[in-house]
Scaffold this motif. Structure first.
Motif, PDB file in Angstrom:
ATOM      1  N   PHE A  11      -0.337  -0.233  -5.777  1.00 23.84           N
ATOM      2  CA  PHE A  11      -1.567  -0.514  -6.520  1.00 23.84           C
ATOM      3  C   PHE A  11      -2.727  -0.872  -5.610  1.00 23.84           C
ATOM      4  O   PHE A  11      -3.877  -0.792  -6.032  1.00 23.84           O
ATOM      5  CB  PHE A  11      -1.315  -1.665  -7.514  1.00 23.84           C
ATOM      6  CG  PHE A  11      -0.242  -1.374  -8.519  1.00 23.84           C
ATOM      7  CD1 PHE A  11       1.036  -1.885  -8.362  1.00 23.84           C
ATOM      8  CD2 PHE A  11      -0.495  -0.562  -9.621  1.00 23.84           C
ATOM      9  CE1 PHE A  11       2.052  -1.604  -9.276  1.00 23.84           C
ATOM     10  CE2 PHE A  11       0.496  -0.276 -10.540  1.00 23.84           C
ATOM     11  CZ  PHE A  11       1.765  -0.797 -10.370  1.00 23.84           C
ATOM     12  N   SER A  12      -2.410  -1.315  -4.401  1.00 20.38           N
ATOM     13  CA  SER A  12      -3.481  -1.798  -3.534  1.00 20.38           C
ATOM     14  C   SER A  12      -3.366  -1.193  -2.144  1.00 20.38           C
ATOM     15  O   SER A  12      -2.359  -1.382  -1.466  1.00 20.38           O
ATOM     16  CB  SER A  12      -3.414  -3.326  -3.438  1.00 20.38           C
ATOM     17  OG  SER A  12      -4.152  -3.802  -2.336  1.00 20.38           O
ATOM     18  N   PRO A  13      -4.385  -0.481  -1.665  1.00 24.31           N
ATOM     19  CA  PRO A  13      -4.336   0.081  -0.313  1.00 24.31           C
ATOM     20  C   PRO A  13      -4.213  -0.991   0.764  1.00 24.31           C
ATOM     21  O   PRO A  13      -3.563  -0.780   1.787  1.00 24.31           O
ATOM     22  CB  PRO A  13      -5.678   0.822  -0.187  1.00 24.31           C
ATOM     23  CG  PRO A  13      -6.131   1.054  -1.577  1.00 24.31           C
ATOM     24  CD  PRO A  13      -5.612  -0.091  -2.389  1.00 24.31           C
ATOM     25  N   ALA A  14      -4.830  -2.152   0.515  1.00 27.72           N
ATOM     26  CA  ALA A  14      -4.756  -3.222   1.515  1.00 27.72           C
ATOM     27  C   ALA A  14      -3.310  -3.701   1.672  1.00 27.72           C
ATOM     28  O   ALA A  14      -2.826  -3.912   2.788  1.00 27.72           O
ATOM     29  CB  ALA A  14      -5.663  -4.388   1.117  1.00 27.72           C
ATOM     30  N   VAL A  15      -2.638  -3.863   0.549  1.00 30.59           N
ATOM     31  CA  VAL A  15      -1.246  -4.291   0.594  1.00 30.59           C
ATOM     32  C   VAL A  15      -0.389  -3.196   1.226  1.00 30.59           C
ATOM     33  O   VAL A  15       0.520  -3.472   2.012  1.00 30.59           O
ATOM     34  CB  VAL A  15      -0.733  -4.636  -0.825  1.00 30.59           C
ATOM     35  CG1 VAL A  15       0.760  -4.929  -0.797  1.00 30.59           C
ATOM     36  CG2 VAL A  15      -1.486  -5.827  -1.386  1.00 30.59           C
ATOM     37  N   ALA A  16      -0.710  -1.943   0.911  1.00 32.51           N
ATOM     38  CA  ALA A  16       0.030  -0.826   1.500  1.00 32.51           C
ATOM     39  C   ALA A  16      -0.130  -0.820   3.011  1.00 32.51           C
ATOM     40  O   ALA A  16       0.826  -0.544   3.756  1.00 32.51           O
ATOM     41  CB  ALA A  16      -0.454   0.499   0.909  1.00 32.51           C
ATOM     42  N   GLU A  17      -1.329  -1.153   3.476  1.00 33.05           N
ATOM     43  CA  GLU A  17      -1.592  -1.186   4.917  1.00 33.05           C
ATOM     44  C   GLU A  17      -0.756  -2.291   5.587  1.00 33.05           C
ATOM     45  O   GLU A  17      -0.160  -2.084   6.648  1.00 33.05           O
ATOM     46  CB  GLU A  17      -3.087  -1.443   5.147  1.00 33.05           C
ATOM     47  CG  GLU A  17      -3.493  -1.682   6.583  1.00 33.05           C
ATOM     48  CD  GLU A  17      -3.337  -0.443   7.452  1.00 33.05           C
ATOM     49  OE1 GLU A  17      -3.249   0.677   6.911  1.00 33.05           O
ATOM     50  OE2 GLU A  17      -3.260  -0.602   8.686  1.00 33.05           O
ATOM     51  N   VAL A  18      -0.722  -3.453   4.937  1.00 35.09           N
ATOM     52  CA  VAL A  18       0.078  -4.565   5.476  1.00 35.09           C
ATOM     53  C   VAL A  18       1.553  -4.156   5.529  1.00 35.09           C
ATOM     54  O   VAL A  18       2.255  -4.383   6.522  1.00 35.09           O
ATOM     55  CB  VAL A  18      -0.099  -5.833   4.608  1.00 35.09           C
ATOM     56  CG1 VAL A  18       0.913  -6.901   5.000  1.00 35.09           C
ATOM     57  CG2 VAL A  18      -1.521  -6.366   4.735  1.00 35.09           C
ATOM     58  N   GLY A  19       2.006  -3.541   4.440  1.00 34.60           N
ATOM     59  CA  GLY A  19       3.404  -3.105   4.382  1.00 34.60           C
ATOM     60  C   GLY A  19       3.702  -2.076   5.456  1.00 34.60           C
ATOM     61  O   GLY A  19       4.756  -2.128   6.106  1.00 34.60           O
ATOM     62  N   ALA A  20       2.754  -1.168   5.684  1.00 34.27           N
ATOM     63  CA  ALA A  20       2.960  -0.128   6.691  1.00 34.27           C
ATOM     64  C   ALA A  20       3.039  -0.745   8.087  1.00 34.27           C
ATOM     65  O   ALA A  20       3.874  -0.345   8.913  1.00 34.27           O
ATOM     66  CB  ALA A  20       1.835   0.897   6.627  1.00 34.27           C
ATOM     67  N   ARG A  21       2.172  -1.713   8.354  1.00 37.73           N
ATOM     68  CA  ARG A  21       2.204  -2.350   9.682  1.00 37.73           C
ATOM     69  C   ARG A  21       3.516  -3.081   9.904  1.00 37.73           C
ATOM     70  O   ARG A  21       4.101  -3.023  10.989  1.00 37.73           O
ATOM     71  CB  ARG A  21       1.049  -3.356   9.805  1.00 37.73           C
ATOM     72  CG  ARG A  21      -0.298  -2.718  10.049  1.00 37.73           C
ATOM     73  CD  ARG A  21      -1.383  -3.807  10.041  1.00 37.73           C
ATOM     74  NE  ARG A  21      -2.696  -3.203  10.128  1.00 37.73           N
ATOM     75  CZ  ARG A  21      -3.363  -3.038  11.259  1.00 37.73           C
ATOM     76  NH1 ARG A  21      -2.847  -3.424  12.409  1.00 37.73           N
ATOM     77  NH2 ARG A  21      -4.556  -2.483  11.260  1.00 37.73           N
ATOM     78  N   LEU A  22       3.957  -3.791   8.870  1.00 42.98           N
ATOM     79  CA  LEU A  22       5.223  -4.527   8.979  1.00 42.98           C
ATOM     80  C   LEU A  22       6.380  -3.549   9.179  1.00 42.98           C
ATOM     81  O   LEU A  22       7.262  -3.755  10.019  1.00 42.98           O
ATOM     82  CB  LEU A  22       5.435  -5.362   7.709  1.00 42.98           C
ATOM     83  CG  LEU A  22       6.523  -6.423   7.755  1.00 42.98           C
ATOM     84  CD1 LEU A  22       6.291  -7.409   8.885  1.00 42.98           C
ATOM     85  CD2 LEU A  22       6.571  -7.182   6.422  1.00 42.98           C
ATOM     86  N   ARG A  23       6.340  -2.475   8.409  1.00 44.06           N
ATOM     87  CA  ARG A  23       7.395  -1.478   8.549  1.00 44.06           C
ATOM     88  C   ARG A  23       7.395  -0.880   9.947  1.00 44.06           C
ATOM     89  O   ARG A  23       8.426  -0.714  10.584  1.00 44.06           O
ATOM     90  CB  ARG A  23       7.202  -0.382   7.504  1.00 44.06           C
ATOM     91  CG  ARG A  23       8.197   0.744   7.692  1.00 44.06           C
ATOM     92  CD  ARG A  23       7.973   1.881   6.731  1.00 44.06           C
ATOM     93  NE  ARG A  23       8.819   3.003   7.136  1.00 44.06           N
ATOM     94  CZ  ARG A  23       9.219   3.967   6.336  1.00 44.06           C
ATOM     95  NH1 ARG A  23       8.847   3.955   5.071  1.00 44.06           N
ATOM     96  NH2 ARG A  23       9.977   4.949   6.783  1.00 44.06           N
ATOM     97  N   ASP A  24       6.217  -0.558  10.461  1.00 48.97           N
ATOM     98  CA  ASP A  24       6.120   0.041  11.791  1.00 48.97           C
ATOM     99  C   ASP A  24       6.674  -0.884  12.868  1.00 48.97           C
ATOM    100  O   ASP A  24       7.278  -0.434  13.841  1.00 48.97           O
ATOM    101  CB  ASP A  24       4.657   0.371  12.129  1.00 48.97           C
ATOM    102  CG  ASP A  24       4.156   1.560  11.319  1.00 48.97           C
ATOM    103  OD1 ASP A  24       2.926   1.763  11.267  1.00 48.97           O
ATOM    104  OD2 ASP A  24       4.991   2.263  10.722  1.00 48.97           O
TER     105      ASP A  24
END
Lengths: 234, 199
Positions: free
Chosen positions: B33-46
């Motif tokens: 729902f939120s690109p900002a949250v998706a970005e945080v999730g992507a960084r953590l995943r990376d």
């Protein structure tokens, strides 16, 4: 045609030679997160926390300091409900111990019929039996000439509903409680296999019945009244 | 170190793994729902994806070691359902170790099936502990599955530790990526081939 624009990062990268003589940008490595050093640090921190947190539980274990003296031969293992009990007619072991507050509690062959109840704090059935018995005791005194003695055994600081003294205090338990030692000597002497365990003895100190599992207080009082009426001292 | 101290340690590990799984789920759902949250999730995943297989192996290995400690050293015999959960967890300690060395994310589906089966059994076991009258009218000394053998922080018992282990392994498997996927992130694609080198 050469590409007009390259990313600034690539432009600033050192480059390797390629087949055409043009320099090829070196792949940039991202800084990796030191996952395992962080993990090890977290594990060490949790270990320290666990040591500090459990210090109170282990030192406060009432069974750790309890002393119980058993005299007489132990009973055979208590059978499951409905099965024949080879201990019927055997003399009950005499046990001397203390309550949570240090008072002497003894189980003796003293001419009085007895009901001995073994309970543990982590058993869900004991947690039903204790309030049921206490509620019945609030309305009906212990039959005259008989005794009901409880034994808190199998104390486990990691178990549910620990510590046992606080549990029995919450339930308003009024009957004498002997604290079994860390080897569960009293429970072992009476052949405990399952909780709760009721052991009924007559005036001669002989086992008349053992019941593993929930036993309704009305039935407990019924057995004691029968034993009291057939007691030679009456 | 006493049994209670180690039990507290494993219970704290369980709480930590619960937090990790909750964070992962929240970031995943929030990222929808939120690109900002998706970005945080992507960084953590990376930051974790390269080590995810090794971390998953660590969880399985610690779970296996912990269960063996309780049965072989603390002499708390496992009940029948505990054995079934061991059957799901112990192979994970082996296959995830091999996969971590070989950096083979193809292990994902096999390990997820084992983790899924283990989670289902552990969940049934946990509810049996909470509602023990289903199967027992007495608490036997020989460790029936309806007995809550350990209990920490008002919710952590043996099967809950197993559930937590299986879930965090599943999350790590989902974020694990192959080395070639990771290398692809390090380079601007436009610079991967010089123009005259492209066909």
């Amino acid at each position: 045609m050469a590409k007009k624009s390259r990313s600034k990062a690539a432009a600033s990268q050192p480059t390797k030679g390629s087949a055409t003589g043009r320099k090829r940008p070196v792949r940039k490595k991202k800084k990796s997160v030191p996952v395992f050093p962080i993990l090890v640090s977290v594990l060490v921190a949790l270990g320290i926390a666990a040591t500090v947190m459990s210090r109170g539980g282990s030192s406060g274990n009432p069974a750790a300091s309890a002393k119980v003296t058993v005299t007489g031969g132990g009973l055979s293992k208590a059978p499951e409900q409905g099965a024949a009990d080879p201990a019927i007619g055997a003399q009950i072991p005499e046990v001397a111990g203390r309550s949570f507050d240090g008072k002497d509690v003894v189980i003796r062959r003293d001419g009085r019929p007895k009901a001995i109840l073994f309970v543990t704090h982590w058993c869900h059935v004991c947690r039903q039996e204790v309030p049921a018995v206490q509620a019945w005791l609030d309305e009906h005194p212990v039959p005259e000439g008989t005794d009901i003695i409880s034994v808190a055994t199998s104390t486990d600081p990691s178990g549910e509903n620990y510590p046992p003294d606080k549990w029995l205090e919450r339930e308003g338990w009024q009957l004498p409680v002997m604290v079994d030692d860390k080897n569960n000597s009293a429970a072992g002497a009476y052949g405990l296999q399952a909780f709760p365990l009721w052991v009924f003895s007559d005036a001669d100190g002989k086992v008349v019945m053992r019941v593993s599992g929930m036993f309704e207080p009305e039935q407990v009082w019924g057995v004691l009244e029968q034993l009291a009426s057939s007691s030679p001292t009456k | 170190m006493s049994v209670d101290t180690l039990t507290t340690f494993f219970a704290l590990l369980t709480v930590l793994s619960n937090v990790a799984v909750v964070v992962a789920v929240v970031l995943w759902i929030g990222g929808l729902f939120s690109p900002a949250v998706a970005e945080v999730g992507a960084r953590l995943r990376d930051s974790l994806s390269g080590s995810a297989l090794a971390l998953a192996w660590s969880v399985a290995a610690v779970s296996m070691a912990g269960s063996l400690y309780y049965s072989e050293i603390a002499h708390i015999p496992p009940c029948l359902l505990c054995w079934y959960q061991r059957i799901a967890m112990y192979p994970l300690a082996i296959i995830l170790g091999i996969a971590a060395i070989k950096k083979d994310v193809g292990i994902r589906i096999y390990a997820l099936v084992l983790a899924g089966v283990g989670t289902i059994i552990a969940t049934y076991h946990y509810q049996l502990e909470r509602f023990p009258d289903q199967t027992s009218i007495a608490c036997r000394l020989d460790t029936p599955c309806s007995t809550t053998t350990i209990w920490k922080f008002h919710y952590v018992s043996f099967p809950f530790m197993a559930i937590s282990g299986f879930l965090v392994i599943a999350v790590l498997l989902m974020i694990a990526r192959a080395p070639q996927e990771l290398e692809g992130d390090d380079v601007d694609d436009e610079d991967a081939l010089l123009p005259e080198e492209r066909g």
